[in-house]
Design an enzyme around this catalytic site. Sequence first.
Site, PDB file in Angstrom:
ATOM      1  N   ASN A   1       0.824  -1.262   0.102  1.00 55.22           N
ATOM      2  CA  ASN A   1       0.113  -0.047  -0.091  1.00 55.22           C
ATOM      3  C   ASN A   1       0.885   1.242   0.143  1.00 55.22           C
ATOM      4  O   ASN A   1       1.504   1.581   1.128  1.00 55.22           O
ATOM      5  CB  ASN A   1      -0.888   0.038   1.424  1.00 55.22           C
ATOM      6  CG  ASN A   1      -1.784   1.285   1.300  1.00 55.22           C
ATOM      7  OD1 ASN A   1      -1.751   2.092   0.395  1.00 55.22           O
ATOM      8  ND2 ASN A   1      -2.534   1.268   2.724  1.00 55.22           N
ATOM      9  N   TRP A   2       1.023   1.885  -1.073  1.00 58.12           N
ATOM     10  CA  TRP A   2       1.899   3.025  -1.116  1.00 58.12           C
ATOM     11  C   TRP A   2       1.469   4.261  -0.388  1.00 58.12           C
ATOM     12  O   TRP A   2       2.122   5.517  -0.295  1.00 58.12           O
ATOM     13  CB  TRP A   2       2.180   3.368  -2.726  1.00 58.12           C
ATOM     14  CG  TRP A   2       3.126   2.246  -3.370  1.00 58.12           C
ATOM     15  CD1 TRP A   2       3.546   1.204  -2.959  1.00 58.12           C
ATOM     16  CD2 TRP A   2       3.915   2.559  -4.695  1.00 58.12           C
ATOM     17  NE1 TRP A   2       4.589   0.425  -3.702  1.00 58.12           N
ATOM     18  CE2 TRP A   2       4.890   1.385  -4.861  1.00 58.12           C
ATOM     19  CE3 TRP A   2       3.834   3.532  -5.539  1.00 58.12           C
ATOM     20  CZ2 TRP A   2       5.551   1.300  -6.065  1.00 58.12           C
ATOM     21  CZ3 TRP A   2       4.760   3.413  -6.790  1.00 58.12           C
ATOM     22  CH2 TRP A   2       5.507   2.335  -7.087  1.00 58.12           C
ATOM     23  N   LYS A   3      -0.021   4.291  -0.139  1.00 57.39           N
ATOM     24  CA  LYS A   3      -0.472   5.475   0.252  1.00 57.39           C
ATOM     25  C   LYS A   3      -0.540   6.611  -0.591  1.00 57.39           C
ATOM     26  O   LYS A   3      -0.341   6.670  -1.710  1.00 57.39           O
ATOM     27  CB  LYS A   3      -0.033   5.597   1.620  1.00 57.39           C
ATOM     28  CG  LYS A   3      -0.208   4.287   2.362  1.00 57.39           C
ATOM     29  CD  LYS A   3       0.056   4.490   4.166  1.00 57.39           C
ATOM     30  CE  LYS A   3      -0.198   3.399   4.685  1.00 57.39           C
ATOM     31  NZ  LYS A   3      -0.307   3.372   6.112  1.00 57.39           N
TER      32      LYS A   3
ATOM     33  N   GLU B   1      -7.188   4.870   7.767  1.00 55.76           N
ATOM     34  CA  GLU B   1      -6.656   6.122   7.410  1.00 55.76           C
ATOM     35  C   GLU B   1      -7.809   7.032   6.754  1.00 55.76           C
ATOM     36  O   GLU B   1      -7.915   8.099   6.922  1.00 55.76           O
ATOM     37  CB  GLU B   1      -5.449   6.414   6.586  1.00 55.76           C
ATOM     38  CG  GLU B   1      -4.178   6.135   7.657  1.00 55.76           C
ATOM     39  CD  GLU B   1      -2.856   5.496   6.816  1.00 55.76           C
ATOM     40  OE1 GLU B   1      -2.880   5.614   5.349  1.00 55.76           O
ATOM     41  OE2 GLU B   1      -1.979   4.901   7.469  1.00 55.76           O
TER      42      GLU B   1
ATOM     43  N   GLY C   1       2.717   2.601  11.099  1.00 58.90           N
ATOM     44  CA  GLY C   1       3.980   3.392  10.919  1.00 58.90           C
ATOM     45  C   GLY C   1       4.383   3.703  12.160  1.00 58.90           C
ATOM     46  O   GLY C   1       5.225   4.701  12.308  1.00 58.90           O
TER      47      GLY C   1
ATOM     48  N   SER D   1       3.423  -1.976  10.308  1.00 60.78           N
ATOM     49  CA  SER D   1       5.036  -1.984  10.651  1.00 60.78           C
ATOM     50  C   SER D   1       5.507  -3.298  10.352  1.00 60.78           C
ATOM     51  O   SER D   1       6.499  -3.678  11.211  1.00 60.78           O
ATOM     52  CB  SER D   1       5.070  -1.694  12.512  1.00 60.78           C
ATOM     53  OG  SER D   1       4.932  -0.404  12.489  1.00 60.78           O
TER      54      SER D   1
ATOM     55  N   GLY E   1       3.017  -0.851   4.308  1.00 61.77           N
ATOM     56  CA  GLY E   1       3.001   0.435   4.042  1.00 61.77           C
ATOM     57  C   GLY E   1       4.427   0.812   3.668  1.00 61.77           C
ATOM     58  O   GLY E   1       5.154   0.812   2.561  1.00 61.77           O
TER      59      GLY E   1
HETATM   60  P1  13P Z   1       3.094   0.548   7.718  1.00 57.76           P
HETATM   61  O1  13P Z   1       3.575  -0.899   7.220  1.00 57.76           O
HETATM   62  O2  13P Z   1       3.794   1.618   7.312  1.00 57.76           O
HETATM   63  O3  13P Z   1       2.961   0.503   9.112  1.00 57.76           O
HETATM   64  O4  13P Z   1       1.723   0.642   7.222  1.00 57.76           O
HETATM   65  C1  13P Z   1       0.701  -0.290   7.085  1.00 57.76           C
HETATM   66  C2  13P Z   1      -0.446   0.196   6.431  1.00 57.76           C
HETATM   67  O5  13P Z   1      -1.342   0.810   6.830  1.00 57.76           O
HETATM   68  C3  13P Z   1      -0.715  -0.645   5.526  1.00 57.76           C
HETATM   69  O6  13P Z   1      -2.088  -0.596   4.701  1.00 57.76           O
END
Ligand code: 13P
Length: 246
Positions: free
Chosen positions: A10-12, A97, A168, A208, A229
Site C-alpha cells: 500500500n503505497w498510500k 486512514e 507506521g 509495521s 505500507g
Molecule cells: P506501515 O507498514 O507503514 O505500518 O503501514 C501499514 C498500512 O497501513 C498498510 O495498509
Amino acid sequence: MKRTKYVIANWKMNGQKDSYKLVKSISNYHKKMKRKTSKVVICPPFTLLSEFIKKEKNIKFGGQDCHHKSEGAYTGSISAKMLKSINCQYVILGHSERRIYQKETSQELNLKIQSAINNNLKVIYCIGEKLEEIKKRSIILKKQLSSLPKKIEPKKVIIAYEPVWAIGTGKVPSLNDINKIHKKIRNILSNLVSPDFSRHVSILYGGSVNAKNSADILNLNQVDGALVGGASLKSKEFCKIIDSYH
Ligand code: 13P
C-alpha cells in the site's frame, strides 16, 4: 483448498512519475524467485495505476479506494467501474486512514464493497482497533466485519487486520497475539458469513511489517500474508518481505 497467500504493497500517498522503476525491480525479483509462495499486489496512487497496469504484467495492481456509485457528480472520486475499465484487479477498502480522515462509515463501506464486487474487483478489506479500543477489540472487529455482505465468496475478498496503533509506529503485537486475533477474526466470520467462508478467506496482517519481522509474522499458521505500507516503498526491503516464507 489451501488459502492463497499475498504480499500487498500500500503505497498510500507516495509515488511520483519515476516510480515505475520500483515496480520493475520488484517484478524482476519476483520473476527470479524459484518458489513463488505468494501473490504480489501493488496499490499505488490513482495517478500511476493505469501506466503500471499497461507496463507490468507480472504483478497485480489495486486502487486504494473507490466510490460506491458507478458515476455521477462526486468531485474527486473514482468508481469501481473506472478501476475495472483500466484492468485493475484489486481495491483496498476501509483502511483506517480513510475511516479516520474521510470519516468512512460501516454503511458506506458496505456499499463500496458491494460495488467493488459487482465490478469484479477483489476487495482488500481493512479492519483494526485503535489503541484506546484494545480492550473491546472483538466488538470493534465484529462491527467492522459486519460491513461485509452476508453472502460472499471467499475468493472475492481478502481481510487485512491492521491494528491502528501498529501502523507506521514500529510497534507490532506479539506473534502469539497476531495468531490469536486472526483466529478470533475467523470465528467472527464463521458466524457473520459462514464456516466455509471463514476457513477459506485469506487474512493478512498489516502494521509495521518490515524485512526483519516478516518471516516470523508470515509463517504464523493463521496469517495468509501481509499488507505493507512504509517498507513497500523500498525495493530491497519489500523483496525480502516477499521472500519471507520458509
Ligand atoms: P506501515 O507498514 O507503514 O505500518 O503501514 C501499514 C498500512 O497501513 C498498510 O495498509
